[in-house]
Design a protein around this motif. Structure first.
Motif, PDB file in Angstrom:
ATOM      1  N   SER A  25       1.481  14.139   4.739  1.00  0.00           N
ATOM      2  CA  SER A  25       1.763  13.107   4.166  1.00  0.00           C
ATOM      3  C   SER A  25       0.842  12.528   3.063  1.00  0.00           C
ATOM      4  N   SER A  26      -0.379  12.743   2.919  1.00  0.00           N
ATOM      5  CA  SER A  26      -1.418  11.990   2.335  1.00  0.00           C
ATOM      6  C   SER A  26      -1.173  12.126   0.784  1.00  0.00           C
ATOM      7  N   HIS A  27      -0.808  13.123   0.335  1.00  0.00           N
ATOM      8  CA  HIS A  27      -0.565  13.383  -1.227  1.00  0.00           C
ATOM      9  C   HIS A  27       0.531  12.361  -1.627  1.00  0.00           C
ATOM     10  N   TYR A  28       1.478  12.391  -0.855  1.00  0.00           N
ATOM     11  CA  TYR A  28       2.598  11.262  -1.196  1.00  0.00           C
ATOM     12  C   TYR A  28       2.379  10.060  -1.138  1.00  0.00           C
ATOM     13  N   LEU A  29       1.747   9.594   0.086  1.00  0.00           N
ATOM     14  CA  LEU A  29       1.332   8.210   0.261  1.00  0.00           C
ATOM     15  C   LEU A  29       0.360   7.624  -1.177  1.00  0.00           C
ATOM     16  N   GLN A  30      -0.453   8.596  -1.404  1.00  0.00           N
ATOM     17  CA  GLN A  30      -1.574   8.457  -2.355  1.00  0.00           C
ATOM     18  C   GLN A  30      -0.805   8.171  -3.902  1.00  0.00           C
ATOM     19  N   ARG A  31       0.184   8.828  -4.089  1.00  0.00           N
ATOM     20  CA  ARG A  31       1.083   8.855  -5.468  1.00  0.00           C
ATOM     21  C   ARG A  31       2.119   7.704  -5.052  1.00  0.00           C
ATOM     22  N   GLY A  32       2.285   7.176  -4.064  1.00  0.00           N
ATOM     23  CA  GLY A  32       3.386   6.050  -3.912  1.00  0.00           C
ATOM     24  C   GLY A  32       4.842   6.684  -3.881  1.00  0.00           C
ATOM     25  N   LEU A  33       4.796   8.004  -3.417  1.00  0.00           N
ATOM     26  CA  LEU A  33       6.085   8.524  -3.433  1.00  0.00           C
ATOM     27  C   LEU A  33       6.826   8.212  -2.040  1.00  0.00           C
ATOM     28  N   LEU A  34       5.754   8.014  -1.265  1.00  0.00           N
ATOM     29  CA  LEU A  34       6.345   7.452   0.233  1.00  0.00           C
ATOM     30  C   LEU A  34       5.520   6.398   0.664  1.00  0.00           C
ATOM     31  N   ILE A  35       5.973   5.539   1.580  1.00  0.00           N
ATOM     32  CA  ILE A  35       5.385   4.403   1.978  1.00  0.00           C
ATOM     33  C   ILE A  35       5.315   4.650   3.614  1.00  0.00           C
ATOM     34  N   ARG A  36       4.330   3.917   4.239  1.00  0.00           N
ATOM     35  CA  ARG A  36       4.277   3.707   5.701  1.00  0.00           C
ATOM     36  C   ARG A  36       4.868   2.340   6.245  1.00  0.00           C
ATOM     37  N   PRO A  37       6.253   2.477   6.827  1.00  0.00           N
ATOM     38  CA  PRO A  37       6.565   0.957   7.288  1.00  0.00           C
ATOM     39  C   PRO A  37       6.074   0.575   8.278  1.00  0.00           C
ATOM     40  N   PHE A  38       5.445   1.503   9.442  1.00  0.00           N
ATOM     41  CA  PHE A  38       4.839   0.994  10.451  1.00  0.00           C
ATOM     42  C   PHE A  38       3.399   1.375  10.637  1.00  0.00           C
ATOM     43  N   ALA A  39       2.442   0.753  10.875  1.00  0.00           N
ATOM     44  CA  ALA A  39       1.050   1.024  11.061  1.00  0.00           C
ATOM     45  C   ALA A  39       1.095   1.894  12.314  1.00  0.00           C
TER      46      ALA A  39
END
Length: 299
Positions: free
Chosen positions: A243-257
């Motif tokens: 998921s790192s690539h998608y998180l860095q680009r803002g395509l995905l978010i983490r709703p839970f830590a």
């Protein structure tokens, strides 16, 4: 210790393997007479007959049989030494890398431009797989595998642990939708890359007894679930690497830590002789660098 001439050994190996002085001469591009002379020189050097000559036919003596296999292996070792020297300073050629399909799609292909800038004369052959057949294949230089690290007969290095956590598209939480507690997951499709076991682990680690089974969609692999998430369909459980690539680009978010570590990890697997192939050795170093912190930080 006086060793026999290398050229005489080459001629003996060819004649013994082919069963003919004529065929040996054809292979080595010399005459029948030259082959006979080299064999006589070798026999004089060793002090024993190596062939029984019966007209146009030849047959190994007991002494010839005794030394043939060792000479064949020795000449093969010489060939490998020269091949190693030829490749030692050459960062060029093809390198075959086998890795799980999700890892290839989620991570490796995103860095191929960087790889080409560093190693312009190296060509990659990527095999998307998590099977062991490539691990034991002489045609595969490097494998990355998800498992417990038990691959006998190969060099095995731990690359990174895998941590799982839910992800979703930012679009999913627009228009007032909330995803702040596990109970809020009831509003959305739950996307499974496997049979749902990973979701069971994550929910269980929080003490959640609702398995959300009536909301689960089984999409076959991590690449499919991640892509579905990016297009606004449901919540997926992804790993820190995928998921790192998608998180860095803002395509995905983490709703839970909250994240859970998986039982297995990612490993780099190579043959012992990779050190003799400069391009493959450099590629292995490049792959190691892709999995060093902070890229593997679960948070």
């Amino acid at each position: 210790m006086r060793l026999p001439p290398l050229n005489a050994l080459r001629v003996f190996e060819a004649a013994a393997r082919l069963g003919s002085f004529t065929l040996a001469g054809n292979e080595l591009l010399v005459s029948h007479g030259a082959v006979s002379q080299q064999i006589r020189n070798l026999e004089d050097c060793l002090g024993t007959s190596l062939f029984l000559r019966q007209g146009n036919r030849i047959e190994l003596t007991a002494a010839g049989i005794a030394i043939y296999e060792n000479i064949r292996k020795g000449l093969k070792s010489f060939e490998e030494i020269f091949q190693i020297l030829k490749q030692a300073d050459s960062l060029r050629g093809e390198v075959t890398v086998s890795a799980p399909p999700g890892l290839v799609g989620h991570r490796l292909v995103h860095h191929l431009g960087e790889f080409h800038r560093r190693f312009a004369d190296v060509r990659l052959r990527l095999i998307p797989s998590n099977e062991d057949r490539e691990v034991h294949s002489r045609d595969v230089d490097i494998c990355i595998r998800y498992g417990n690290g038990a691959w006998p007969g190969r060099n095995v290095e731990h690359l990174t642990d895998i941590f799982l956590f839910p992800v979703c598209s930012p679009d999913l939480l627009r228009n007032g939708a909330r995803l702040e507690t596990p109970a809020d997951l009831r509003q959305f499709p739950i996307l499974c890359a496997d049979d749902g076991y990973e979701w069971d682990i994550w929910l269980g680690s929080l003490g959640v007894t609702d398995d959300l089974s009536d909301q689960r969609h089984y999409l076959g692999n991590a690449l499919n679930t991640t892509e579905a998430c990016c297009h606004g369909f449901g919540v997926a459980l992804c790993g820190n690497i995928s998921s790192s690539h998608y998180l860095q680009r803002g395509l995905l978010i983490r709703p839970f830590a909250h994240a859970v570590r998986t039982a297995n990890s990612l490993f780099l697997i190579t043959r012992a002789d990779i050190v003799h192939k400069a391009a493959a050795s450099a590629t292995a170093d490049w792959l190691r660098a892709l999995f060093t912190p902070p890229a593997t930080d679960p948070g």
